[in-house]
Motif scaffolding. Structure first.
Motif, mmCIF file in Angstrom:
data_model
loop_
_atom_site.group_PDB
_atom_site.id
_atom_site.type_symbol
_atom_site.label_atom_id
_atom_site.label_comp_id
_atom_site.label_asym_id
_atom_site.label_seq_id
_atom_site.Cartn_x
_atom_site.Cartn_y
_atom_site.Cartn_z
ATOM 1 N N SER A 60 0.761 -1.241 0.055
ATOM 2 C CA SER A 60 -0.024 -0.096 0.072
ATOM 3 C C SER A 60 0.934 1.217 0.145
ATOM 4 O O SER A 60 0.587 2.043 -0.547
ATOM 5 N N PHE A 61 2.018 1.188 0.807
ATOM 6 C CA PHE A 61 2.856 2.324 0.703
ATOM 7 C C PHE A 61 3.388 2.708 -0.309
ATOM 8 O O PHE A 61 3.717 3.715 -0.860
ATOM 9 N N TYR A 62 3.946 1.606 -1.129
ATOM 10 C CA TYR A 62 4.533 1.716 -2.632
ATOM 11 C C TYR A 62 3.477 2.131 -3.301
ATOM 12 O O TYR A 62 4.120 3.341 -4.096
ATOM 13 N N ARG A 63 2.342 1.697 -3.709
ATOM 14 C CA ARG A 63 1.374 2.544 -4.465
ATOM 15 C C ARG A 63 1.106 3.837 -4.136
ATOM 16 O O ARG A 63 0.994 4.592 -5.005
ATOM 17 N N ILE A 64 0.870 4.248 -2.870
ATOM 18 C CA ILE A 64 0.664 5.705 -2.596
ATOM 19 C C ILE A 64 1.628 6.338 -3.110
ATOM 20 O O ILE A 64 1.718 7.690 -3.515
ATOM 21 N N SER A 65 2.812 5.964 -2.445
ATOM 22 C CA SER A 65 4.117 6.947 -2.871
ATOM 23 C C SER A 65 4.516 7.166 -4.328
ATOM 24 O O SER A 65 4.770 8.226 -4.722
ATOM 25 N N VAL A 66 4.441 6.069 -5.100
ATOM 26 C CA VAL A 66 4.756 6.244 -6.428
ATOM 27 C C VAL A 66 3.473 7.016 -7.127
ATOM 28 O O VAL A 66 4.057 7.936 -8.060
ATOM 29 N N ILE A 70 4.861 10.603 -9.051
ATOM 30 C CA ILE A 70 4.163 10.664 -10.633
ATOM 31 C C ILE A 70 3.406 11.899 -10.713
ATOM 32 O O ILE A 70 3.641 12.541 -11.762
ATOM 33 N N SER A 71 2.419 11.888 -9.804
ATOM 34 C CA SER A 71 1.622 13.093 -10.050
ATOM 35 C C SER A 71 2.086 14.410 -9.764
ATOM 36 O O SER A 71 1.817 15.405 -10.639
ATOM 37 N N ILE A 72 3.177 14.278 -8.884
ATOM 38 C CA ILE A 72 3.953 15.732 -8.807
ATOM 39 C C ILE A 72 4.630 16.098 -9.936
ATOM 40 O O ILE A 72 4.715 17.192 -10.620
ATOM 41 N N ILE A 73 5.180 14.939 -10.493
ATOM 42 C CA ILE A 73 6.220 15.047 -11.818
ATOM 43 C C ILE A 73 5.251 15.669 -12.971
ATOM 44 O O ILE A 73 5.694 16.585 -13.798
ATOM 45 N N ILE A 74 4.257 15.333 -13.082
ATOM 46 C CA ILE A 74 3.490 15.647 -14.052
ATOM 47 C C ILE A 74 2.541 16.939 -13.753
ATOM 48 O O ILE A 74 2.581 17.749 -14.600
ATOM 49 N N GLY A 75 2.155 16.991 -12.681
ATOM 50 C CA GLY A 75 1.238 18.119 -12.203
ATOM 51 C C GLY A 75 1.671 19.418 -11.983
ATOM 52 O O GLY A 75 1.236 20.475 -12.479
ATOM 53 N N LYS A 104 -13.104 10.011 -10.903
ATOM 54 C CA LYS A 104 -12.140 8.963 -11.368
ATOM 55 C C LYS A 104 -11.967 7.672 -10.917
ATOM 56 O O LYS A 104 -11.781 6.690 -11.560
ATOM 57 N N ILE A 105 -12.665 7.384 -9.651
ATOM 58 C CA ILE A 105 -12.828 6.061 -9.249
ATOM 59 C C ILE A 105 -13.490 5.051 -9.954
ATOM 60 O O ILE A 105 -13.415 3.778 -10.015
ATOM 61 N N ALA A 106 -14.468 5.658 -10.695
ATOM 62 C CA ALA A 106 -15.270 4.967 -11.657
ATOM 63 C C ALA A 106 -14.509 4.043 -12.645
ATOM 64 O O ALA A 106 -15.138 3.107 -13.495
ATOM 65 N N PHE A 107 -13.376 4.635 -13.210
ATOM 66 C CA PHE A 107 -12.659 4.219 -14.247
ATOM 67 C C PHE A 107 -11.764 2.959 -13.762
ATOM 68 O O PHE A 107 -11.083 2.477 -14.743
ATOM 69 N N LEU A 108 -11.769 2.512 -12.629
ATOM 70 C CA LEU A 108 -10.913 1.540 -12.145
ATOM 71 C C LEU A 108 -11.239 0.232 -13.211
ATOM 72 O O LEU A 108 -10.192 -0.303 -13.614
ATOM 73 N N ILE A 124 -2.446 4.175 -11.873
ATOM 74 C CA ILE A 124 -2.886 5.030 -12.964
ATOM 75 C C ILE A 124 -4.071 5.672 -12.028
ATOM 76 O O ILE A 124 -4.428 6.750 -12.113
ATOM 77 N N LEU A 125 -5.097 4.841 -11.476
ATOM 78 C CA LEU A 125 -6.290 5.453 -10.872
ATOM 79 C C LEU A 125 -6.004 6.347 -9.992
ATOM 80 O O LEU A 125 -6.403 7.553 -9.867
ATOM 81 N N MET A 126 -5.016 6.347 -8.959
ATOM 82 C CA MET A 126 -4.593 7.329 -7.986
ATOM 83 C C MET A 126 -4.032 8.507 -8.604
ATOM 84 O O MET A 126 -4.348 9.667 -8.277
#
Length: 253
Positions: A60-66, A70-75, A104-108, A124-126
């Motif tokens: 879980s920590f890996y998923r949220i951290s990544v 990624i969001s910061i790098i793009i956003g 966005k959660i509906a796109f899972l 990708i969802l997050m």
């Protein structure tokens, strides 16, 4: 000892005591079978040390951290471009305005079809949830920079790199950190939801599996683990902000 540290420590103790009192009252009111006591829950937490419980936390920590990285790098670059380039703003703003309100959660299910049932679809969802928050917060923060500061930088012949590093980023940093905090709270909810599908590891999976097995002690252990993970991430962001935006905290003293 630093007075700020003591004050913060006391506030944490106060918050923990309130939670403990509420938990114990709920335990006494509902009953042991539905809401185990604090001592029983922490015993279960310790007993899980020799199991694969910590693998759930790590995944879980890996998923949220990544996702956040990624969001910061793009956003952040996208938000800065939207705030400084009128052509980019005219082209991209309508698209962002249209996509942002969509849940966005509906796109899972779509992401699972396109990118597989593994970590990629969950990340990708997050990212789709977090990145729009960061883009909009960054764009708005850039647009709110005092025009006199930008004029002064122009008079001093700042090139684009100097303007970015010495004016734009320091100006938007506090608002950016606030956006990241809000985004993480939302994305952890999405993480919990996504980990209930096609996975063997993750706190969300662990909580719901314990619930389906009517093992409420382990279910509460999972809730505590998810809460602690969120707290660690929030605290890390606070420390990072205090280090990178020290001037902002001095202004608020």
């Amino acid at each position: 000892m630093n007075k700020g540290f003591v004050k913060e420590f006391i506030s944490y103790i106060y918050a923990v005591l309130i939670i403990i009192i509420f938990w114990q009252m709920l335990h006494l009111y509902v009953g042991e079978e539905m809401v185990p006591s604090i001592s029983q829950t922490f015993k279960a937490f310790i007993n899980l040390a020799n199991t694969d419980f910590y693998m759930h936390i790590l995944y879980s920590f890996y998923r949220i951290s990544v996702s956040v990285l990624i969001s910061i790098i793009i956003g952040v670059p996208t938000g800065i471009i939207l705030g400084t380039n009128k052509l980019a703003k005219r082209i991209l703003s309508p698209v962002i305005y249209l996509i942002y309100p969509i849940p966005k959660i509906a796109f899972l299910p779509i992401f699972m079809v396109l990118f597989g049932i593994g970590d990629r679809s969950k990340i990708i969802l997050m990212v789709t949830i977090i990145v729009f928050q960061i883009i909009i917060a960054t764009r708005d923060a850039v647009l709110q920079i005092d025009k006199t500061i930008l004029i002064s930088a122009k008079i001093m012949n700042f090139n684009k790199f100097d303007l970015l590093c010495h004016v734009i980023l320091p100006s938007i940093a506090p608002k950016l950190f606030s956006a990241i905090r809000i985004s993480i709270g939302i994305s952890i909810s999405a993480l919990f939801f996504s980990e209930n599908y096609a996975t063997k590891y993750g706190i969300g999976y662990f909580i719901m599996n314990s619930w389906s097995m009517v093992d409420y002690k382990e279910m509460f252990v999972g809730v505590i683990a998810l809460s602690l993970m969120s707290l660690v991430i929030y605290k890390f962001i606070d420390l990072l902000e205090k280090r990178l935006c020290a001037w902002s905290f001095k202004e608020n003293i």
